[in-house]
Design a protein around this motif. Structure first.
Motif, PDB file in Angstrom:
ATOM      1  N   ASP A 147     -18.222 -17.492  -7.978  1.00 30.16           N
ATOM      2  CA  ASP A 147     -19.224 -18.533  -8.260  1.00 30.16           C
ATOM      3  C   ASP A 147     -18.791 -19.897  -7.745  1.00 30.16           C
ATOM      4  OD1 ASP A 147     -21.108 -16.881  -9.558  1.00 30.16           O
ATOM      5  OD2 ASP A 147     -19.932 -16.936 -11.407  1.00 30.16           O
ATOM      6  N   SER A 148     -17.480 -20.127  -7.648  1.00 31.58           N
ATOM      7  CA  SER A 148     -16.980 -21.438  -7.209  1.00 31.58           C
ATOM      8  C   SER A 148     -17.412 -21.767  -5.791  1.00 31.58           C
ATOM      9  CB  SER A 148     -15.446 -21.478  -7.293  1.00 31.58           C
ATOM     10  OG  SER A 148     -15.007 -21.258  -8.603  1.00 31.58           O
ATOM     11  N   ILE A 149     -17.377 -20.773  -4.918  1.00 30.61           N
ATOM     12  CA  ILE A 149     -17.753 -21.013  -3.518  1.00 30.61           C
ATOM     13  C   ILE A 149     -19.006 -20.234  -3.116  1.00 30.61           C
ATOM     14  CG2 ILE A 149     -15.394 -21.577  -2.805  1.00 30.61           C
ATOM     15  CD1 ILE A 149     -15.149 -18.750  -1.687  1.00 30.61           C
ATOM     16  N   ASP A 150     -19.606 -19.543  -4.091  1.00 31.78           N
ATOM     17  CA  ASP A 150     -20.844 -18.783  -3.872  1.00 31.78           C
ATOM     18  C   ASP A 150     -20.703 -17.788  -2.718  1.00 31.78           C
ATOM     19  OD1 ASP A 150     -23.455 -18.018  -4.403  1.00 31.78           O
ATOM     20  OD2 ASP A 150     -24.319 -19.505  -3.026  1.00 31.78           O
ATOM     21  N   GLU A 151     -19.657 -16.951  -2.807  1.00 28.26           N
ATOM     22  CA  GLU A 151     -19.417 -15.936  -1.784  1.00 28.26           C
ATOM     23  C   GLU A 151     -19.154 -14.584  -2.430  1.00 28.26           C
ATOM     24  OE1 GLU A 151     -19.536 -15.800   1.465  1.00 28.26           O
ATOM     25  OE2 GLU A 151     -19.941 -17.917   1.875  1.00 28.26           O
ATOM     26  N   ASP A 152     -19.581 -13.525  -1.730  1.00 25.43           N
ATOM     27  CA  ASP A 152     -19.300 -12.158  -2.173  1.00 25.43           C
ATOM     28  C   ASP A 152     -18.025 -11.647  -1.499  1.00 25.43           C
ATOM     29  OD1 ASP A 152     -21.560 -11.995  -3.774  1.00 25.43           O
ATOM     30  OD2 ASP A 152     -22.811 -11.209  -2.151  1.00 25.43           O
ATOM     31  N   PHE A 153     -17.287 -10.811  -2.212  1.00 24.05           N
ATOM     32  CA  PHE A 153     -16.081 -10.186  -1.674  1.00 24.05           C
ATOM     33  C   PHE A 153     -16.057  -8.722  -2.089  1.00 24.05           C
ATOM     34  CE2 PHE A 153     -15.014 -14.652  -2.214  1.00 24.05           C
ATOM     35  CZ  PHE A 153     -14.405 -14.968  -0.998  1.00 24.05           C
ATOM     36  N   VAL A 154     -15.376  -7.922  -1.286  1.00 23.77           N
ATOM     37  CA  VAL A 154     -15.115  -6.532  -1.656  1.00 23.77           C
ATOM     38  C   VAL A 154     -13.690  -6.467  -2.183  1.00 23.77           C
ATOM     39  CG1 VAL A 154     -14.716  -4.203  -0.782  1.00 23.77           C
ATOM     40  CG2 VAL A 154     -16.748  -5.466  -0.077  1.00 23.77           C
ATOM     41  N   CYS A 155     -13.525  -5.841  -3.329  1.00 19.83           N
ATOM     42  CA  CYS A 155     -12.189  -5.646  -3.895  1.00 19.83           C
ATOM     43  C   CYS A 155     -11.879  -4.147  -3.906  1.00 19.83           C
ATOM     44  CB  CYS A 155     -12.112  -6.212  -5.304  1.00 19.83           C
ATOM     45  SG  CYS A 155     -10.454  -6.124  -6.006  1.00 19.83           S
ATOM     46  N   LYS A 156     -10.790  -3.798  -3.234  1.00 22.74           N
ATOM     47  CA  LYS A 156     -10.356  -2.405  -3.184  1.00 22.74           C
ATOM     48  C   LYS A 156      -9.154  -2.232  -4.108  1.00 22.74           C
ATOM     49  CE  LYS A 156      -8.705   1.129   0.068  1.00 22.74           C
ATOM     50  NZ  LYS A 156      -8.452   1.431   1.498  1.00 22.74           N
ATOM     51  N   LYS A 157      -9.272  -1.337  -5.072  1.00 20.27           N
ATOM     52  CA  LYS A 157      -8.178  -1.061  -6.000  1.00 20.27           C
ATOM     53  C   LYS A 157      -7.529   0.276  -5.644  1.00 20.27           C
ATOM     54  CE  LYS A 157      -7.001  -0.283 -10.876  1.00 20.27           C
ATOM     55  NZ  LYS A 157      -7.493  -0.089 -12.248  1.00 20.27           N
ATOM     56  N   TYR A 158      -6.200   0.254  -5.607  1.00 16.32           N
ATOM     57  CA  TYR A 158      -5.479   1.497  -5.359  1.00 16.32           C
ATOM     58  C   TYR A 158      -5.439   2.325  -6.638  1.00 16.32           C
ATOM     59  CZ  TYR A 158      -1.470   4.586  -5.137  1.00 16.32           C
ATOM     60  OH  TYR A 158      -0.659   5.680  -5.231  1.00 16.32           O
ATOM     61  N   VAL A 159      -6.152   3.442  -6.618  1.00 15.09           N
ATOM     62  CA  VAL A 159      -6.164   4.377  -7.752  1.00 15.09           C
ATOM     63  C   VAL A 159      -6.128   5.785  -7.167  1.00 15.09           C
ATOM     64  CG1 VAL A 159      -7.325   5.085  -9.862  1.00 15.09           C
ATOM     65  CG2 VAL A 159      -7.679   2.781  -9.001  1.00 15.09           C
ATOM     66  N   PRO A 160      -4.956   6.412  -7.023  1.00 13.11           N
ATOM     67  CA  PRO A 160      -4.891   7.733  -6.395  1.00 13.11           C
ATOM     68  C   PRO A 160      -5.572   8.798  -7.245  1.00 13.11           C
ATOM     69  CG  PRO A 160      -2.788   7.179  -7.366  1.00 13.11           C
ATOM     70  CD  PRO A 160      -3.644   5.950  -7.482  1.00 13.11           C
ATOM     71  N   TYR A 161      -6.256   9.690  -6.568  1.00 15.37           N
ATOM     72  CA  TYR A 161      -6.963  10.776  -7.266  1.00 15.37           C
ATOM     73  C   TYR A 161      -5.963  11.759  -7.877  1.00 15.37           C
ATOM     74  CZ  TYR A 161     -10.571  14.283  -8.100  1.00 15.37           C
ATOM     75  OH  TYR A 161     -11.435  15.182  -8.690  1.00 15.37           O
ATOM     76  N   TYR A 162      -4.863  12.012  -7.133  1.00 19.68           N
ATOM     77  CA  TYR A 162      -3.827  12.930  -7.616  1.00 19.68           C
ATOM     78  C   TYR A 162      -2.598  12.125  -8.023  1.00 19.68           C
ATOM     79  CZ  TYR A 162      -6.723  16.449  -5.366  1.00 19.68           C
ATOM     80  OH  TYR A 162      -7.781  17.246  -4.990  1.00 19.68           O
ATOM     81  N   ASP A 163      -2.180  12.270  -9.252  1.00 19.27           N
ATOM     82  CA  ASP A 163      -1.103  11.463  -9.810  1.00 19.27           C
ATOM     83  C   ASP A 163       0.225  11.691  -9.087  1.00 19.27           C
ATOM     84  OD1 ASP A 163      -0.384   9.536 -11.868  1.00 19.27           O
ATOM     85  OD2 ASP A 163       0.897  11.122 -12.671  1.00 19.27           O
ATOM     86  N   TYR A 164       0.469  12.923  -8.613  1.00 23.65           N
ATOM     87  CA  TYR A 164       1.767  13.202  -8.002  1.00 23.65           C
ATOM     88  C   TYR A 164       1.893  12.596  -6.597  1.00 23.65           C
ATOM     89  CZ  TYR A 164      -1.095  17.170  -6.363  1.00 23.65           C
ATOM     90  OH  TYR A 164      -2.100  17.949  -5.852  1.00 23.65           O
ATOM     91  N   TYR A 165       0.829  12.022  -6.049  1.00 25.21           N
ATOM     92  CA  TYR A 165       0.901  11.327  -4.765  1.00 25.21           C
ATOM     93  C   TYR A 165       0.971   9.804  -4.928  1.00 25.21           C
ATOM     94  CZ  TYR A 165      -0.277  15.491  -2.012  1.00 25.21           C
ATOM     95  OH  TYR A 165      -0.261  16.715  -1.401  1.00 25.21           O
ATOM     96  N   LYS A 166       1.052   9.320  -6.173  1.00 30.90           N
ATOM     97  CA  LYS A 166       0.835   7.889  -6.402  1.00 30.90           C
ATOM     98  C   LYS A 166       1.865   7.003  -5.704  1.00 30.90           C
ATOM     99  CE  LYS A 166       3.183   7.666 -10.919  1.00 30.90           C
ATOM    100  NZ  LYS A 166       2.977   7.381 -12.353  1.00 30.90           N
ATOM    101  N   GLU A 167       3.147   7.435  -5.667  1.00 33.31           N
ATOM    102  CA  GLU A 167       4.163   6.593  -5.033  1.00 33.31           C
ATOM    103  C   GLU A 167       3.971   6.551  -3.518  1.00 33.31           C
ATOM    104  OE1 GLU A 167       9.029   6.159  -4.649  1.00 33.31           O
ATOM    105  OE2 GLU A 167       8.166   7.530  -6.122  1.00 33.31           O
ATOM    106  N   GLU A 168       3.771   7.719  -2.913  1.00 32.52           N
ATOM    107  CA  GLU A 168       3.557   7.775  -1.461  1.00 32.52           C
ATOM    108  C   GLU A 168       2.314   6.983  -1.056  1.00 32.52           C
ATOM    109  OE1 GLU A 168       2.190  11.031   1.918  1.00 32.52           O
ATOM    110  OE2 GLU A 168       3.017  11.735   0.020  1.00 32.52           O
ATOM    111  N   CYS A 169       1.238   7.167  -1.803  1.00 29.51           N
ATOM    112  CA  CYS A 169      -0.015   6.478  -1.476  1.00 29.51           C
ATOM    113  C   CYS A 169       0.071   4.980  -1.754  1.00 29.51           C
ATOM    114  CB  CYS A 169      -1.175   7.099  -2.248  1.00 29.51           C
ATOM    115  SG  CYS A 169      -1.566   8.779  -1.735  1.00 29.51           S
ATOM    116  N   TYR A 170       0.858   4.608  -2.763  1.00 31.59           N
ATOM    117  CA  TYR A 170       1.043   3.181  -3.047  1.00 31.59           C
ATOM    118  C   TYR A 170       1.728   2.510  -1.862  1.00 31.59           C
ATOM    119  CZ  TYR A 170       2.787  -1.147  -5.103  1.00 31.59           C
ATOM    120  OH  TYR A 170       3.073  -2.472  -5.337  1.00 31.59           O
ATOM    121  N   ASN A 171       2.747   3.146  -1.315  1.00 31.77           N
ATOM    122  CA  ASN A 171       3.440   2.584  -0.151  1.00 31.77           C
ATOM    123  C   ASN A 171       2.501   2.472   1.040  1.00 31.77           C
ATOM    124  OD1 ASN A 171       5.869   2.382  -1.553  1.00 31.77           O
ATOM    125  ND2 ASN A 171       6.514   4.456  -0.977  1.00 31.77           N
ATOM    126  N   ARG A 172       1.601   3.453   1.179  1.00 35.00           N
ATOM    127  CA  ARG A 172       0.611   3.392   2.253  1.00 35.00           C
ATOM    128  C   ARG A 172      -0.367   2.246   2.012  1.00 35.00           C
ATOM    129  NH1 ARG A 172      -2.266   8.726   2.507  1.00 35.00           N
ATOM    130  NH2 ARG A 172      -0.287   9.478   3.372  1.00 35.00           N
TER     131      ARG A 172
END
Length: 368
Positions: A34-59
């Motif tokens: 609202d401060s600058i009246d602009e839209d942004f896309v926010c991408k959150k890292y949330v891996p679908y498979y928990d056992y890949y979370k460290e590898e995917c986080y580094n990516r």
């Protein structure tokens, strides 16, 4: 003093507009500032498979590093990031692209194919110049704005590489049959592989809209299974595209160009190493018109720096005693304004090759 850490502690609030989607390694939402009246896309890292979370986080962190290196109108812009390594998660704040993917856009605007192809090749050539392989070529990763501008997105599988390096292939749902270099005991993915998948994408799009293109012969060569039969990189693709615009040039036209190029290169004594060439066709054209207006009552140009500055952005040295004929500029300008945009771009590229032969020098490394 130089190692002091500066912290901005004030929290920044964004208003969530809507969810945009969820993939294998994250979700995206549309936010509004609202401060600058602009839209942004926010991408959150949330891996679908928990056992890949460290590898995917580094990516995910690698994706941030790659996005921060890039600045090009065909590439999505990144504005900020927030990392939470203890929770193996993070966020990227990016440019909001108000449009659709290239397949959807072409279904409603089939006659835009050639223009979108050129824009996309320009974007991938830039990635190549930055030693970046995208590696996830699909229609959903090439968006087109409502104004018809191509934007390449999603660098989650991207990789930095050097020009002569073949990097190990990855396993994805490819949009086409794998080319020869990806088959066998040591599959690789290199610049030529990227050319192949981009070519296959546009071949599929062209088939879907049922139209022909002036670039079909180029796309066909991009899609060759054998890398020896394919373009090595996007620079070669662009060269092939320009060659399609080359027409027969008369001796008279050639002399106008050569007189202009000879004059330009004779005036410039040397060029500082960080100086770059001007790619702005409109700016060059307006600059030439301005020179002719200033010299309307003269036979020679009184300020050679205005002439050299048409094509150079940065520092250079020129020969003060050399005069630049107004008639040489006038003859070239009259030929130039009658030419197509593609011919103008070809002319600029040929001039760059001339300028490449001028000696380069280093500026003294002064603090300020």
């Amino acid at each position: 003093m130089g190692s002091d850490i500066i912290q901005f502690l004030k929290a920044k609030a964004y208003r969530k507009i809507r969810d945009l989607g969820h993939g294998a390694t994250g979700q995206t939402v549309l936010l509004h500032d609202d401060s600058i009246d602009e839209d942004f896309v926010c991408k959150k890292y949330v891996p679908y498979y928990d056992y890949y979370k460290e590898e995917c986080y580094n990516r995910f962190v690698d994706e941030i590093k790659i996005l921060y290196k890039m600045n090009h109108p065909r590439i999505v812009r990144v504005f900020n990031y927030y990392l939470y390594p203890d929770q193996w998660t993070g966020y990227i704040l990016m440019e909001y692209i108000n449009g659709v993917d290239i397949e959807q856009f072409l279904s409603s605007n089939p006659h835009s194919f050639d223009d979108l192809f050129k824009q996309a090749i320009d974007g991938f050539a830039y990635l190549e110049s930055q030693n970046i392989l995208h590696r996830d070529i699909r229609t959903t990763n090439i968006l087109v704005t409502n104004q018809g501008e191509v934007k390449i997105i999603d660098f989650g599988f991207s990789k930095m590489h050097n020009e002569h390096e073949d990097i190990k292939s990855i396993t994805l749902n490819w949009i086409a049959t794998k080319p020869n270099e990806m088959i066998g005991a040591r599959p690789v993915y290199n610049r030529s592989t990227e050319v192949y998948f981009v070519g296959c994408l546009f071949r599929n799009l062209l088939s879907a809209i049922g139209m022909s293109s002036q670039y079909e012969y180029i796309i066909d060569k991009m899609c060759k299974y054998n890398p020896d039969d394919r373009y090595n990189d996007f620079r070669n693709v662009i060269d092939a595209m320009y060659k399609g615009y080359i027409r027969e040039v008369s001796e008279r036209e050639k002399k106008k160009y050569q007189s202009f190029a000879d004059t330009l290169c004779s005036v410039i004594a040397s060029i500082e190493k960080s100086c770059v060439y001007n790619q702005n066709v409109d700016g060059i054209e307006k600059g030439m018109a301005g020179l002719l207006n200033y010299g309307v009552l003269e036979d020679e140009l009184q300020n050679p720096t205005r002439f050299c500055g048409l094509f150079l952005i940065g520092a250079y040295k020129y020969k003060k005693n050399l005069l630049v004929s107004i008639s040489v500029i006038k003859d070239f300008y009259e030929w130039w304004i009658a030419e197509s945009l593609e011919m103008k771009k070809i002319t600029i590229r040929i001039l760059w090759e001339r300028l490449d032969n001028i000696p380069r020098y280093d500026e003294p490394d002064l603090p300020f």
